[in-house]
Motif scaffolding. Structure first.
Motif, PDB file in Angstrom:
ATOM      1  N   GLN A   1       0.832  -1.197   0.000  1.00  0.00           N
ATOM      2  CA  GLN A   1       0.000   0.000   0.000  1.00  0.00           C
ATOM      3  C   GLN A   1       0.868   1.249   0.000  1.00  0.00           C
ATOM      4  N   LYS A   2       1.946   1.222   0.808  1.00  0.00           N
ATOM      5  CA  LYS A   2       2.844   2.364   0.879  1.00  0.00           C
ATOM      6  C   LYS A   2       3.511   2.605  -0.466  1.00  0.00           C
ATOM      7  N   GLU A   3       3.894   1.514  -1.137  1.00  0.00           N
ATOM      8  CA  GLU A   3       4.536   1.634  -2.436  1.00  0.00           C
ATOM      9  C   GLU A   3       3.579   2.241  -3.457  1.00  0.00           C
ATOM     10  N   ASN A   4       2.316   1.790  -3.436  1.00  0.00           N
ATOM     11  CA  ASN A   4       1.318   2.329  -4.357  1.00  0.00           C
ATOM     12  C   ASN A   4       1.069   3.803  -4.079  1.00  0.00           C
ATOM     13  N   TYR A   5       1.053   4.189  -2.795  1.00  0.00           N
ATOM     14  CA  TYR A   5       0.820   5.577  -2.419  1.00  0.00           C
ATOM     15  C   TYR A   5       1.953   6.457  -2.935  1.00  0.00           C
ATOM     16  N   LEU A   6       3.193   5.992  -2.754  1.00  0.00           N
ATOM     17  CA  LEU A   6       4.337   6.763  -3.229  1.00  0.00           C
ATOM     18  C   LEU A   6       4.290   6.908  -4.748  1.00  0.00           C
ATOM     19  N   SER A   7       3.886   5.842  -5.428  1.00  0.00           N
ATOM     20  CA  SER A   7       3.797   5.892  -6.882  1.00  0.00           C
ATOM     21  C   SER A   7       2.761   6.931  -7.311  1.00  0.00           C
ATOM     22  N   LYS A   8       1.631   6.967  -6.610  1.00  0.00           N
ATOM     23  CA  LYS A   8       0.586   7.940  -6.906  1.00  0.00           C
ATOM     24  C   LYS A   8       1.105   9.359  -6.627  1.00  0.00           C
TER      25      LYS A   8
ATOM     26  N   GLN B   1      -0.538  23.267  -2.051  1.00  0.00           N
ATOM     27  CA  GLN B   1      -1.979  23.087  -1.915  1.00  0.00           C
ATOM     28  C   GLN B   1      -2.546  22.318  -3.108  1.00  0.00           C
ATOM     29  N   ILE B   2      -2.075  22.652  -4.304  1.00  0.00           N
ATOM     30  CA  ILE B   2      -2.536  21.950  -5.508  1.00  0.00           C
ATOM     31  C   ILE B   2      -2.224  20.457  -5.413  1.00  0.00           C
ATOM     32  N   CYS B   3      -1.002  20.140  -4.982  1.00  0.00           N
ATOM     33  CA  CYS B   3      -0.593  18.725  -4.845  1.00  0.00           C
ATOM     34  C   CYS B   3      -1.449  18.002  -3.812  1.00  0.00           C
ATOM     35  N   ASP B   4      -1.634  18.631  -2.650  1.00  0.00           N
ATOM     36  CA  ASP B   4      -2.373  17.990  -1.552  1.00  0.00           C
ATOM     37  C   ASP B   4      -3.833  17.742  -1.936  1.00  0.00           C
ATOM     38  N   VAL B   5      -4.477  18.772  -2.480  1.00  0.00           N
ATOM     39  CA  VAL B   5      -5.895  18.643  -2.839  1.00  0.00           C
ATOM     40  C   VAL B   5      -6.065  17.626  -3.964  1.00  0.00           C
ATOM     41  N   SER B   6      -5.185  17.687  -4.965  1.00  0.00           N
ATOM     42  CA  SER B   6      -5.261  16.739  -6.084  1.00  0.00           C
ATOM     43  C   SER B   6      -5.109  15.302  -5.605  1.00  0.00           C
ATOM     44  N   SER B   7      -4.148  15.085  -4.715  1.00  0.00           N
ATOM     45  CA  SER B   7      -3.902  13.730  -4.201  1.00  0.00           C
ATOM     46  C   SER B   7      -5.121  13.184  -3.468  1.00  0.00           C
TER      47      SER B   7
ATOM     48  N   ARG C   1       3.364  10.540  -9.315  1.00  0.00           N
ATOM     49  CA  ARG C   1       2.630  10.914 -10.532  1.00  0.00           C
ATOM     50  C   ARG C   1       2.016  12.301 -10.390  1.00  0.00           C
ATOM     51  N   VAL C   2       1.480  12.616  -9.209  1.00  0.00           N
ATOM     52  CA  VAL C   2       0.900  13.935  -8.966  1.00  0.00           C
ATOM     53  C   VAL C   2       1.981  15.008  -9.038  1.00  0.00           C
ATOM     54  N   GLU C   3       3.128  14.726  -8.440  1.00  0.00           N
ATOM     55  CA  GLU C   3       4.236  15.690  -8.478  1.00  0.00           C
ATOM     56  C   GLU C   3       4.722  15.898  -9.909  1.00  0.00           C
ATOM     57  N   GLN C   4       4.756  14.836 -10.677  1.00  0.00           N
ATOM     58  CA  GLN C   4       5.170  14.940 -12.077  1.00  0.00           C
ATOM     59  C   GLN C   4       4.202  15.810 -12.868  1.00  0.00           C
TER      60      GLN C   4
END
Length: 291
Positions: free
Chosen positions: A7-14, A260-266, A17-20
């Motif tokens: 789950q942690k690995e999937n979260y980091l991957s997500k 804020q954009i990153c946090d809300v998007s995630s 992607r958001v940061e990218q």
């Protein structure tokens, strides 16, 4: 333990992607350039419009977030345009002058105050073509990804969502009613993007929010770009232009609101993925029973 690590690995991957996508948005906005013909159309349009102060432009945007080119009723009439029935005027300030009686110059006047005067945005008018009509400000198309995004917002949001007449806006969020209205005239792709944009407003910009209009719009459109692109709908042609306009050439605006954009998007992406998992699970269980 293994499940937790996965789950942690999937979260980091997500998260990556958001940061990218955030970096793509930042670069796209900074590098965005109007093509020569479009730039000429904008210049011709600007030449037709009255020259208002930055203060008045801010006042106009506070009342009408999508404002672009404003002019009084008389000027629109001169350009062969009429105000669309039902449209409400935007109020800005006009100086009041008084002649200086003891001046040796007969034509000396001083400002003694300001009065509120009505103006209208170009989108509130109809009639003779204008240079701005040469510029396409719409997302076209109808793709499955857009329809899925619309369904996800409709199911996840606690707002009342309707499609209908939104006047000159593509959509809007009503804070008092906690409702979202999206224009029925938009294509499915544009409807999906606008719906996510207004969904962000409903999540972040409640009554009493002290954020500026620029912050609200940059965050909402930035999130719309990231969320839509994450789920397969490319809105870059529209979003880069939108954020560029609202940041008013401020290259630091996206950096300022980037967290804020990153946090809300995630958070929205996580909600949507949970929705997809819930929708898929009954089918998976049924397939297993059939086997």
């Amino acid at each position: 333990m293994k499940k937790h690590s996965k789950q942690k690995e999937n979260y980091l991957s997500k998260k990556e992607r958001v940061e990218q996508l955030t970096k793509i948005l930042e670069k796209g906005v900074v590098d965005f350039q109007y093509d020569p013909e479009e730039f000429k159309a904008l210049l011709r349009m600007k030449a037709l419009m009255p020259n208002y102060s930055f203060r008045n432009l801010l006042v106009a945007k506070a009342q009408f977030p999508d404002v672009s080119f404003i002019a009084p009723f008389k000027r629109w009439s001169e350009l062969g345009r009429k105000i669309i029935k039902g449209e409400q005027a935007i109020r800005i300030f006009a100086p009041q002058f008084k002649k200086v009686e003891d001046s040796t110059d007969k034509d000396v006047y001083k400002i003694i105050g300001y009065v509120s005067v009505p103006v209208f945005d170009v989108s509130q008018t109809e009639g003779e073509p204008l240079p701005i009509d040469e510029i396409n400000l719409r997302l076209e198309g109808d793709c499955p990804e857009a329809r899925e995004i619309i369904q996800m917002v409709e199911d996840v949001s606690d707002c009342t969502i309707t499609y209908g007449n939104t006047g000159v806006a593509n959509g809007f969020y009503n804070q008092v009613a906690h409702s979202i209205t999206v224009s029925e005239k938009l294509s499915i792709n544009h409807r999906a993007k606008t719906l996510v944009h207004e969904f962000v407003h409903s999540r972040c910009h409640q009554l009493g929010d002290n954020s500026t209009a620029m912050e609200r719009e940059v965050v909402a459109e930035g999130c719309a770009f990231i969320v839509c692109n994450y789920f397969g709908l490319d809105t870059s042609d529209y979003s880069f232009r939108y954020v560029k306009g609202w940041s008013q050439g401020n290259a630091d605006a996206l950096m300022q609101f980037g967290t804020q954009i990153c946090d809300v998007s995630s958070k929205i992406i996580h909600q949507f993925e949970q929705w997809k998992a819930t929708k898929l699970s009954p089918k998976v269980e049924k397939d297993e029973e059939a086997a």
